[in-house]
Design a protein around this motif. Structure first.
Motif, mmCIF file in Angstrom:
data_model
loop_
_atom_site.group_PDB
_atom_site.id
_atom_site.type_symbol
_atom_site.label_atom_id
_atom_site.label_comp_id
_atom_site.label_asym_id
_atom_site.label_seq_id
_atom_site.Cartn_x
_atom_site.Cartn_y
_atom_site.Cartn_z
ATOM 1 N N ASP A 103 0.868 -1.180 0.000
ATOM 2 C CA ASP A 103 0.000 0.000 0.000
ATOM 3 C C ASP A 103 0.896 1.219 0.000
ATOM 4 O O ASP A 103 1.469 1.594 1.019
ATOM 5 C CB ASP A 103 -0.905 -0.020 1.221
ATOM 6 C CG ASP A 103 -1.881 1.144 1.268
ATOM 7 O OD1 ASP A 103 -1.811 2.027 0.390
ATOM 8 O OD2 ASP A 103 -2.707 1.166 2.186
ATOM 9 N N VAL A 104 1.042 1.844 -1.167
ATOM 10 C CA VAL A 104 1.954 2.977 -1.297
ATOM 11 C C VAL A 104 1.565 4.135 -0.396
ATOM 12 O O VAL A 104 2.418 4.867 0.079
ATOM 13 C CB VAL A 104 2.084 3.424 -2.770
ATOM 14 C CG1 VAL A 104 0.818 4.102 -3.237
ATOM 15 C CG2 VAL A 104 3.281 4.321 -2.968
ATOM 16 N N GLY A 105 0.304 4.311 -0.108
ATOM 17 C CA GLY A 105 -0.126 5.427 0.726
ATOM 18 C C GLY A 105 -0.101 5.136 2.210
ATOM 19 O O GLY A 105 -0.358 6.010 3.025
ATOM 20 N N ALA A 106 0.245 3.901 2.595
ATOM 21 C CA ALA A 106 0.177 3.511 4.004
ATOM 22 C C ALA A 106 1.077 4.344 4.897
ATOM 23 O O ALA A 106 0.728 4.646 6.034
ATOM 24 C CB ALA A 106 0.519 2.030 4.156
ATOM 25 N N CYS A 107 2.246 4.715 4.398
ATOM 26 C CA CYS A 107 3.177 5.447 5.258
ATOM 27 C C CYS A 107 2.658 6.844 5.596
ATOM 28 O O CYS A 107 3.130 7.467 6.535
ATOM 29 C CB CYS A 107 4.559 5.507 4.623
ATOM 30 S SG CYS A 107 4.606 6.292 3.027
ATOM 31 N N GLN A 114 -4.236 1.434 10.606
ATOM 32 C CA GLN A 114 -4.763 1.328 9.244
ATOM 33 C C GLN A 114 -3.702 0.864 8.246
ATOM 34 O O GLN A 114 -3.991 0.640 7.078
ATOM 35 C CB GLN A 114 -5.332 2.674 8.788
ATOM 36 C CG GLN A 114 -6.480 3.166 9.641
ATOM 37 C CD GLN A 114 -7.636 2.180 9.645
ATOM 38 O OE1 GLN A 114 -8.103 1.765 8.597
ATOM 39 N NE2 GLN A 114 -8.062 1.779 10.825
ATOM 40 N N ARG A 115 -2.463 0.744 8.695
ATOM 41 C CA ARG A 115 -1.367 0.306 7.825
ATOM 42 C C ARG A 115 -1.303 -1.217 7.785
ATOM 43 O O ARG A 115 -1.678 -1.886 8.742
ATOM 44 C CB ARG A 115 -0.040 0.855 8.348
ATOM 45 C CG ARG A 115 -0.008 2.362 8.379
ATOM 46 C CD ARG A 115 1.264 2.881 8.992
ATOM 47 N NE ARG A 115 1.170 4.318 9.175
ATOM 48 C CZ ARG A 115 1.885 5.007 10.036
ATOM 49 N NH1 ARG A 115 2.782 4.391 10.785
ATOM 50 N NH2 ARG A 115 1.728 6.302 10.140
ATOM 51 N N PRO A 116 -0.804 -1.790 6.684
ATOM 52 C CA PRO A 116 -0.629 -3.250 6.652
ATOM 53 C C PRO A 116 0.341 -3.706 7.745
ATOM 54 O O PRO A 116 1.300 -2.997 8.070
ATOM 55 C CB PRO A 116 -0.020 -3.505 5.263
ATOM 56 C CG PRO A 116 -0.396 -2.315 4.447
ATOM 57 C CD PRO A 116 -0.448 -1.157 5.414
ATOM 58 N N ARG A 117 0.066 -4.874 8.312
ATOM 59 C CA ARG A 117 0.927 -5.435 9.361
ATOM 60 C C ARG A 117 2.319 -5.682 8.791
ATOM 61 O O ARG A 117 2.472 -6.196 7.690
ATOM 62 C CB ARG A 117 0.331 -6.733 9.877
ATOM 63 C CG ARG A 117 1.161 -7.405 10.958
ATOM 64 C CD ARG A 117 0.514 -8.683 11.410
ATOM 65 N NE ARG A 117 0.515 -9.651 10.325
ATOM 66 C CZ ARG A 117 0.839 -10.932 10.472
ATOM 67 N NH1 ARG A 117 1.162 -11.394 11.661
ATOM 68 N NH2 ARG A 117 0.804 -11.764 9.454
#
Length: 127
Positions: A103-107, A114-117
């Motif tokens: 997920d490029v926007g996770a950071c 809400q970020r991938p584990r």
């Protein structure tokens, strides 16, 4: 050195051992038309839950020019923590920080939940 990476992708990190350069390519799908029209990487790439992430090993020996692609278990390589070879065997050990999805926007998400584990995984690859 030229390394062949299939398709349009995102490479976040690399590692090196005495015999190998190693890069990780996440499972992504791309909007090729958007890319050709000049859209940015976050606009044209998205994680592909059904795709396969890969580790790409490229020989550091200029005369050998060997590349080996190894599929990995549905995670996205975020960064390499360590990489080494076992003696003179063909085994390469990699300690890799992986995410459950790309997920490029996770950071940039304010809420870390809400970020991938992410977790540290060790791969033992016999080349």
């Amino acid at each position: 050195m030229d390394v062949k990476v299939p398709g349009y992708t995102f490479l976040s990190d690399m590692a090196a051992t005495p015999r190998w350069f190693i890069i990780g390519a996440p499972a992504v799908s791309a909007d090729g038309i958007g890319a050709s029209l000049g859209k940015t990487m976050p606009e044209v790439l998205q994680g592909d839950p059904g795709g396969v992430s890969t580790l790409i090993f490229a020989s550091r020996d200029k005369n050998e020019k060997k590349e080996v692609t190894v599929p990995i278990d549905g995670v996205s390589v975020e960064e390499f923590a360590n990489a080494f070879e076992l003696d003179e065997s063909r085994r390469v050990i990699l300690d890799v920080v992986v995410a459950d999805s790309w997920d490029v926007g996770a950071c940039w998400k304010g809420d870390p939940s809400q970020r991938p584990r992410r977790r540290l995984v060790r791969y033992d690859v016999d080349l």
